[in-house]
Write a protein that holds these residues in place. Structure first.
Motif, PDB file in Angstrom:
ATOM      1  N   ARG A  45       0.821  -1.204   0.000  1.00  0.00           N
ATOM      2  CA  ARG A  45       0.000   0.000   0.000  1.00  0.00           C
ATOM      3  C   ARG A  45       0.860   1.262   0.000  1.00  0.00           C
ATOM      4  O   ARG A  45       1.796   1.401   0.796  1.00  0.00           O
ATOM      5  CB  ARG A  45      -0.930   0.010   1.205  1.00  0.00           C
ATOM      6  CG  ARG A  45      -1.805   1.262   1.297  1.00  0.00           C
ATOM      7  CD  ARG A  45      -2.972   1.024   2.220  1.00  0.00           C
ATOM      8  NE  ARG A  45      -3.876   0.030   1.661  1.00  0.00           N
ATOM      9  CZ  ARG A  45      -4.636  -0.774   2.391  1.00  0.00           C
ATOM     10  NH1 ARG A  45      -4.605  -0.713   3.689  1.00  0.00           N
ATOM     11  NH2 ARG A  45      -5.432  -1.652   1.800  1.00  0.00           N
TER      12      ARG A  45
ATOM     13  N   THR B 273      -3.006   0.494  -3.921  1.00  0.00           N
ATOM     14  CA  THR B 273      -2.378  -0.769  -3.557  1.00  0.00           C
ATOM     15  C   THR B 273      -1.845  -1.469  -4.799  1.00  0.00           C
ATOM     16  O   THR B 273      -2.530  -1.553  -5.824  1.00  0.00           O
ATOM     17  CB  THR B 273      -3.390  -1.695  -2.855  1.00  0.00           C
ATOM     18  OG1 THR B 273      -3.917  -1.023  -1.713  1.00  0.00           O
ATOM     19  CG2 THR B 273      -2.731  -2.983  -2.403  1.00  0.00           C
TER      20      THR B 273
ATOM     21  N   THR C 254      -1.040  -5.206   3.797  1.00  0.00           N
ATOM     22  CA  THR C 254      -0.075  -4.790   4.807  1.00  0.00           C
ATOM     23  C   THR C 254      -0.005  -5.861   5.888  1.00  0.00           C
ATOM     24  O   THR C 254      -0.830  -6.774   5.934  1.00  0.00           O
ATOM     25  CB  THR C 254      -0.466  -3.444   5.452  1.00  0.00           C
ATOM     26  OG1 THR C 254      -1.640  -3.643   6.273  1.00  0.00           O
ATOM     27  CG2 THR C 254      -0.755  -2.378   4.403  1.00  0.00           C
TER      28      THR C 254
ATOM     29  N   THR D 154      -0.657  -5.460   9.013  1.00  0.00           N
ATOM     30  CA  THR D 154      -1.790  -5.336   9.930  1.00  0.00           C
ATOM     31  C   THR D 154      -3.110  -5.748   9.285  1.00  0.00           C
ATOM     32  O   THR D 154      -4.112  -5.872   9.981  1.00  0.00           O
ATOM     33  CB  THR D 154      -1.920  -3.893  10.456  1.00  0.00           C
ATOM     34  OG1 THR D 154      -2.060  -2.999   9.350  1.00  0.00           O
ATOM     35  CG2 THR D 154      -0.703  -3.514  11.281  1.00  0.00           C
ATOM     36  N   GLU D 155      -3.124  -5.948   7.978  1.00  0.00           N
ATOM     37  CA  GLU D 155      -4.329  -6.389   7.279  1.00  0.00           C
ATOM     38  C   GLU D 155      -4.039  -7.674   6.520  1.00  0.00           C
ATOM     39  O   GLU D 155      -4.397  -7.834   5.360  1.00  0.00           O
ATOM     40  CB  GLU D 155      -4.817  -5.295   6.329  1.00  0.00           C
ATOM     41  CG  GLU D 155      -5.177  -3.998   7.005  1.00  0.00           C
ATOM     42  CD  GLU D 155      -5.449  -2.894   5.997  1.00  0.00           C
ATOM     43  OE1 GLU D 155      -6.598  -2.796   5.535  1.00  0.00           O
ATOM     44  OE2 GLU D 155      -4.503  -2.156   5.674  1.00  0.00           O
ATOM     45  N   TRP D 156      -3.382  -8.594   7.227  1.00  0.00           N
ATOM     46  CA  TRP D 156      -2.919  -9.809   6.572  1.00  0.00           C
ATOM     47  C   TRP D 156      -4.071 -10.681   6.088  1.00  0.00           C
ATOM     48  O   TRP D 156      -5.215 -10.534   6.479  1.00  0.00           O
ATOM     49  CB  TRP D 156      -2.007 -10.603   7.498  1.00  0.00           C
ATOM     50  CG  TRP D 156      -2.509 -10.883   8.896  1.00  0.00           C
ATOM     51  CD1 TRP D 156      -2.125 -10.243  10.035  1.00  0.00           C
ATOM     52  CD2 TRP D 156      -3.461 -11.873   9.305  1.00  0.00           C
ATOM     53  NE1 TRP D 156      -2.782 -10.766  11.123  1.00  0.00           N
ATOM     54  CE2 TRP D 156      -3.607 -11.777  10.710  1.00  0.00           C
ATOM     55  CE3 TRP D 156      -4.212 -12.844   8.641  1.00  0.00           C
ATOM     56  CZ2 TRP D 156      -4.461 -12.595  11.452  1.00  0.00           C
ATOM     57  CZ3 TRP D 156      -5.074 -13.672   9.369  1.00  0.00           C
ATOM     58  CH2 TRP D 156      -5.175 -13.542  10.756  1.00  0.00           C
ATOM     59  N   GLN D 157      -3.715 -11.587   5.209  1.00  0.00           N
ATOM     60  CA  GLN D 157      -4.641 -12.579   4.697  1.00  0.00           C
ATOM     61  C   GLN D 157      -4.153 -13.963   5.097  1.00  0.00           C
ATOM     62  O   GLN D 157      -2.958 -14.178   5.298  1.00  0.00           O
ATOM     63  CB  GLN D 157      -4.741 -12.518   3.170  1.00  0.00           C
ATOM     64  CG  GLN D 157      -5.263 -11.212   2.619  1.00  0.00           C
ATOM     65  CD  GLN D 157      -5.310 -11.228   1.103  1.00  0.00           C
ATOM     66  OE1 GLN D 157      -5.042 -12.246   0.468  1.00  0.00           O
ATOM     67  NE2 GLN D 157      -5.642 -10.091   0.513  1.00  0.00           N
TER      68      GLN D 157
ATOM     69  N   HIS E  41      -6.607  -5.025  15.336  1.00  0.00           N
ATOM     70  CA  HIS E  41      -6.252  -5.910  14.231  1.00  0.00           C
ATOM     71  C   HIS E  41      -7.465  -6.227  13.378  1.00  0.00           C
ATOM     72  O   HIS E  41      -8.544  -6.483  13.882  1.00  0.00           O
ATOM     73  CB  HIS E  41      -5.658  -7.218  14.757  1.00  0.00           C
ATOM     74  CG  HIS E  41      -5.403  -8.200  13.656  1.00  0.00           C
ATOM     75  ND1 HIS E  41      -4.415  -8.006  12.728  1.00  0.00           N
ATOM     76  CD2 HIS E  41      -6.040  -9.340  13.317  1.00  0.00           C
ATOM     77  CE1 HIS E  41      -4.442  -9.017  11.862  1.00  0.00           C
ATOM     78  NE2 HIS E  41      -5.424  -9.830  12.194  1.00  0.00           N
ATOM     79  N   ARG E  42      -7.312  -6.216  12.070  1.00  0.00           N
ATOM     80  CA  ARG E  42      -8.380  -6.594  11.139  1.00  0.00           C
ATOM     81  C   ARG E  42      -7.808  -7.650  10.213  1.00  0.00           C
ATOM     82  O   ARG E  42      -6.893  -7.381   9.443  1.00  0.00           O
ATOM     83  CB  ARG E  42      -8.868  -5.391  10.335  1.00  0.00           C
ATOM     84  CG  ARG E  42      -9.558  -4.339  11.188  1.00  0.00           C
ATOM     85  CD  ARG E  42      -9.886  -3.140  10.348  1.00  0.00           C
ATOM     86  NE  ARG E  42      -8.663  -2.507   9.866  1.00  0.00           N
ATOM     87  CZ  ARG E  42      -8.619  -1.590   8.923  1.00  0.00           C
ATOM     88  NH1 ARG E  42      -9.711  -1.215   8.324  1.00  0.00           N
ATOM     89  NH2 ARG E  42      -7.485  -1.033   8.545  1.00  0.00           N
ATOM     90  N   ALA E  43      -8.333  -8.852  10.295  1.00  0.00           N
ATOM     91  CA  ALA E  43      -7.834  -9.930   9.462  1.00  0.00           C
ATOM     92  C   ALA E  43      -8.721 -10.101   8.237  1.00  0.00           C
ATOM     93  O   ALA E  43      -9.922 -10.174   8.340  1.00  0.00           O
ATOM     94  CB  ALA E  43      -7.793 -11.232  10.262  1.00  0.00           C
ATOM     95  N   ALA E  44      -8.116 -10.162   7.070  1.00  0.00           N
ATOM     96  CA  ALA E  44      -8.866 -10.408   5.841  1.00  0.00           C
ATOM     97  C   ALA E  44      -8.635 -11.849   5.437  1.00  0.00           C
ATOM     98  O   ALA E  44      -7.528 -12.359   5.501  1.00  0.00           O
ATOM     99  CB  ALA E  44      -8.386  -9.470   4.727  1.00  0.00           C
TER     100      ALA E  44
END
Length: 296
Positions: free
Chosen positions: A93, A110, A199, A201-204, A289-292
């Motif tokens: 990003r 992105t 990123t 912090t927004e891992w998959q 944390h926000r997980a995708a």
């Protein structure tokens, strides 16, 4: 035929769009006009405005969000350098974060997956990457239904105990099975690779076989398959029926008890909320944390 209108017409369209939402008093409209006048050749498809309720010290109260292409990282770089700064790069990003005449200027784009080194982005999770740690386990929330993801293949009893503690201490609820199932039926084990995309912090998480490089054992607890009850307990003052039900008053929005009896359905103020259960020693909760999720 050109794909976009000539620059003067484009500027007029964008200004008209901004005038519908921007305020002349707070300076967003003037800054938008200046950006279009000074940088007519930079990529821009629209504006959005924002206002911070509690800005950090030194941060602008009002901001303009520049809309460029979703994957136009070159456009973000061009805007940043035109405004005397550099883009903030975090993984895939690119972000523009600066200010002009007291107005914050924001934008992001992105790098698309097919142009990003996804294998190099695979990483091993630590306690800083998940929602919380409990009973020595790394656990994160995913989805919107209260499901949990455990790193590793812990024993069933540990998964159930951790899930129960999470619902009790964080959600203020009791989780139980229904429809003839047991909660252990909601546990699924597998392997996955954690990818820092876009990123860290927004891992998959991407499903993988056990022998895939970088794959880790994971356990899913599909808590959405269970039944939840609020921990509050009281008796209906109208019919004296025991009640655990809680709701929100339709007019005041205040939390209220509600009688479960279809013949009663009386509501009364929720004034005796029980204190939350103590969080076990060694537990750390992280709410940012926000997980995708992604599958392949």
């Amino acid at each position: 035929m050109p794909l976009s209108p000539p620059a003067p017409q484009r500027a007029q369209q964008l200004l008209a769009q901004l005038e519908r939402y921007g305020s002349r008093e707070n300076g967003q409209l003037a800054v938008g006009r200046r950006l279009l006048q000074d940088h007519p050749d930079l990529p821009l498809t629209g504006f959005a405005i924002s206002r911070s309720i509690c800005p950090e010290p030194g941060r602008p109260l009002h901001s303009l969000i520049l809309r460029v292409g979703e994957h136009d990282t070159d456009g973000i770089t061009a805007w940043a350098r035109a405004l005397g700064t550099e883009p903030v790069i975090d993984g895939a990003r690119y972000r523009l974060d600066t200010a002009l005449d007291g107005i914050g200027i924001w934008a992001s784009a992105t790098i698309p997956e097919d142009r990003y080194d996804m294998d190099a982005a695979v990483f091993v999770l630590t306690a800083d990457d998940v929602s919380f740690t409990l009973r020595g386990l790394l656990v994160t929330e995913f989805g919107e239904d209260g499901d949990l993801l455990f790193i590793g293949h812990p024993p069933v009893r540990e998964v159930l105990a951790t899930t129960s503690a999470y619902y009790r201490d964080t959600c203020g609820q009791r989780l139980s099975a229904f429809d003839g199932h047991v909660l252990a039926d909601s546990i699924t084990r597998g392997w996955g690779r954690f990818v820092a995309y876009p990123t860290r912090t927004e891992w998959q998480i991407r499903s993988a076989s056990e022998d895939t490089p970088g794959a880790l054992p994971v356990t899913w607890m599909y808590a959405q398959d269970g039944h939840t009850q609020d921990l509050g307990f009281d008796r209906c003052p109208a019919c004296r029926r025991p009640s655990r039900g809680l709701d929100y008053h339709s007019e005041t929005g205040q939390r209220v008890h509600v009688c479960p009896s279809p013949a009663c359905r009386h509501q009364w103020p929720f004034t005796d909320a029980p204190l939350p259960s103590p969080i076990p020693v060694g537990t750390e909760y992280r709410q940012d944390h926000r997980a995708a999720l992604a599958t392949c």
